[in-house]
Design a protein around this motif. Structure first.
Motif, PDB file in Angstrom:
ATOM      1  N   GLY A  75      43.676  41.089  47.711  1.00 33.99           N
ATOM      2  CA  GLY A  75      43.758  42.442  48.259  1.00 33.99           C
ATOM      3  C   GLY A  75      42.539  43.287  47.890  1.00 33.99           C
ATOM      4  O   GLY A  75      41.827  42.993  46.918  1.00 33.99           O
ATOM      5  N   HIS A  76      42.311  44.317  48.674  1.00 31.05           N
ATOM      6  CA  HIS A  76      41.138  45.180  48.511  1.00 31.05           C
ATOM      7  C   HIS A  76      41.103  45.889  47.149  1.00 31.05           C
ATOM      8  O   HIS A  76      40.043  45.944  46.499  1.00 31.05           O
ATOM      9  N   PRO A  77      42.249  46.421  46.661  1.00 29.12           N
ATOM     10  CA  PRO A  77      42.223  47.068  45.331  1.00 29.12           C
ATOM     11  C   PRO A  77      41.783  46.088  44.238  1.00 29.12           C
ATOM     12  O   PRO A  77      41.091  46.478  43.293  1.00 29.12           O
ATOM     13  N   ALA A  78      42.192  44.825  44.377  1.00 23.17           N
ATOM     14  CA  ALA A  78      41.762  43.820  43.391  1.00 23.17           C
ATOM     15  C   ALA A  78      40.248  43.626  43.493  1.00 23.17           C
ATOM     16  O   ALA A  78      39.543  43.509  42.475  1.00 23.17           O
ATOM     17  N   GLY A  79      39.732  43.614  44.740  1.00 25.57           N
ATOM     18  CA  GLY A  79      38.276  43.517  44.947  1.00 25.57           C
ATOM     19  C   GLY A  79      37.562  44.681  44.264  1.00 25.57           C
ATOM     20  O   GLY A  79      36.523  44.495  43.604  1.00 25.57           O
ATOM     21  N   GLN A 130      45.340  36.681  38.002  1.00 22.22           N
ATOM     22  CA  GLN A 130      44.143  36.427  37.199  1.00 22.22           C
ATOM     23  C   GLN A 130      43.019  35.977  38.120  1.00 22.22           C
ATOM     24  O   GLN A 130      43.173  34.989  38.853  1.00 22.22           O
ATOM     25  N   ILE A 131      41.907  36.701  38.078  1.00 25.75           N
ATOM     26  CA  ILE A 131      40.812  36.444  39.021  1.00 25.75           C
ATOM     27  C   ILE A 131      39.585  35.977  38.239  1.00 25.75           C
ATOM     28  O   ILE A 131      39.215  36.590  37.230  1.00 25.75           O
ATOM     29  N   THR A 132      38.975  34.918  38.706  1.00 23.57           N
ATOM     30  CA  THR A 132      37.692  34.478  38.130  1.00 23.57           C
ATOM     31  C   THR A 132      36.646  34.561  39.239  1.00 23.57           C
ATOM     32  O   THR A 132      36.987  34.556  40.429  1.00 23.57           O
ATOM     33  N   LEU A 133      35.392  34.627  38.850  1.00 24.57           N
ATOM     34  CA  LEU A 133      34.347  34.750  39.868  1.00 24.57           C
ATOM     35  C   LEU A 133      33.002  34.296  39.317  1.00 24.57           C
ATOM     36  O   LEU A 133      32.857  34.115  38.087  1.00 24.57           O
ATOM     37  N   LYS A 149      34.473  37.983  49.805  1.00 22.39           N
ATOM     38  CA  LYS A 149      35.421  38.208  50.907  1.00 22.39           C
ATOM     39  C   LYS A 149      36.743  37.483  50.604  1.00 22.39           C
ATOM     40  O   LYS A 149      37.826  38.026  50.830  1.00 22.39           O
ATOM     41  N   LYS A 150      36.605  36.296  50.025  1.00 22.07           N
ATOM     42  CA  LYS A 150      37.793  35.495  49.698  1.00 22.07           C
ATOM     43  C   LYS A 150      38.637  36.193  48.613  1.00 22.07           C
ATOM     44  O   LYS A 150      39.870  36.158  48.656  1.00 22.07           O
ATOM     45  N   ILE A 151      37.939  36.831  47.668  1.00 27.31           N
ATOM     46  CA  ILE A 151      38.667  37.576  46.612  1.00 27.31           C
ATOM     47  C   ILE A 151      39.487  38.696  47.254  1.00 27.31           C
ATOM     48  O   ILE A 151      40.672  38.878  46.969  1.00 27.31           O
TER      49      ILE A 151
END
Ligand SMILES: Nc1nc2c(ncn2[C@@H]2O[C@H](COP(=O)(O)OP(=O)(O)OP(=O)(O)O)[C@@H](O)[C@H]2O)c(=O)[nH]1
Length: 332
Positions: free
Chosen positions: A204-208, A271-274, A197-199
């Motif tokens: 934003g939703h497209p990034a999710g 840049q997204i990490t998870l 949810k935080k991502i």
């Protein structure tokens, strides 16, 4: 032969010559005795050139073994033999131009081999009748292809390309049933993206969506072809690890956990990490049905969540696999 009979004979010859069906008569040595207009037009061989020649020698691409078997069968049984394009698409490699599309394809053919008896009752010749069924065949093949595509769409999750929940649950039930017969080990792995949810909220939703696609691609990369992966819900995934016991499943789960935690997903300059949390449940005779199995794996997953996320838990009893590595390996 009187005049009437002569007229009849000429008409018959005209019909044989112009009919939109291939007619070939061969003798016991496969020498051509009759070759009608259809065969002339499609093969480029004139009857006057091919009559008396060996069919096999003139057409080296013919499926000789198949043809000889069929011809010998007709001579032996003295009854016709039929072969449809679905069994064998064609006997002769003729090109067919489809009238509606103008598209050239190899002709699909239905074939009948018919014994020809002489007046004395001997069977020394066979008539090969060749029907051009290209339009019907192309239509049917197109329909089959469309049906396959529809079926694939109906079982696939649009965003990730993995199986959708409905189909994946069907696979889960089938594996449960298979286990009742074979007892070969099979482990269910459920996992969920941490703080997804935080991502969404941050990037934003497209990034999710991009994250979900990348996680799915990584999952496909880490699995064997026989493993069955599906998107179970928003950011929850299920994988059936076939012929896999708990120890091997743990290795797979850890490998996936690390691969995902090493991802650096670039999306529109960000840049997204998870990380992910995982739960494993090896199928056991004590589980009454597939739903029980799923509950076990889900409970293990939620244990991983409660215990700090980014980890693997094995069901029954819920044990974080860090402890398993330390020597507390418990099989379910
Ligand atoms: N971008 C995107 N988001 C989705 C999709 N499906 C579900 N979600 C989002 O996934 C989020 C799930 O959030 P939560 O169930 O709170 O879980 P979480 O934030 O991952 O927290 P934990 O699971 O406890 O680590 C929600 O914000 C949903 O809107 C999807 O197809 N695309």
């Amino acid at each position: 032969m009187n005049l009437m009979e002569l007229d009849d004979f000429h008409w018959l010859m005209d019909i044989l010559q112009t009919i939109d069906v291939g007619l070939v008569v061969i003798d016991r040595h496969y020498h051509v005795q009759l070759w009608n207009g259809f065969m002339e037009n499609h093969s480029g061989h004139l009857a006057s050139h091919i009559r008396g020649q060996s069919l096999i020698e003139q057409f080296p691409d013919l499926p000789e073994g198949w043809l000889r078997r069929k011809v010998e069968e007709v001579f032996a049984l003295r009854s016709p033999v039929f072969s449809s394009w679905e069994q064998r698409p064609r006997l002769f490699d003729f090109v067919s131009t489809r009238p509606f599309t103008g598209h050239s394809v190899l002709m699909y053919q239905n074939i009948t081999l018919m014994p020809l008896l002489s007046r004395s009752g001997n069977c020394d010749h066979i008539c090969i009748i060749l029907y051009d069924v290209t339009d019907a065949a192309i239509g049917k093949l197109g329909l089959q292809q469309a049906n396959q595509q529809l079926k694939a769409l109906s079982i696939t999750d649009r965003l990730t390309g993995l199986y959708n929940r409905g189909h994946w649950e069907e696979c889960l039930r089938l594996e449960y049933q298979r286990y009742q017969r074979t007892s070969s080990p099979v482990t269910l792995m459920m996992f969920d993206i941490d703080f997804f949810k935080k991502i969404n909220d941050t990037y934003g939703h497209p990034a999710g969506d991009a994250v979900l696609r990348r996680v799915s691609a990584t999952l496909r990369h880490e699995l064997r072809n026989t493993d069955i992966a599906g998107r179970y819900g928003g950011e929850e995934f299920g994988v059936l690890l076939l012929d896999t016991d708990t120890t091997t499943a743990h290795a797979v789960a850890e490998r996936l956990r690390i691969a995902i935690s090493n991802l650096l997903i670039e999306h529109e300059g960000q840049q997204i990490t998870l990380t992910i949390s995982l739960g494993l449940a090896c199928l056991a005779k004590s589980m009454a049905n597939a739903a029980d199995w799923l509950v076990e794996a889900d409970n293990a997953l939620y244990h991983s969540k409660r215990n700090g996320r980014n980890q693997v838990t094995l069901a029954r009893p819920a044990i974080p696999l860090r402890e398993m590595n330390a020597g507390h390996l418990t099989h379910c």
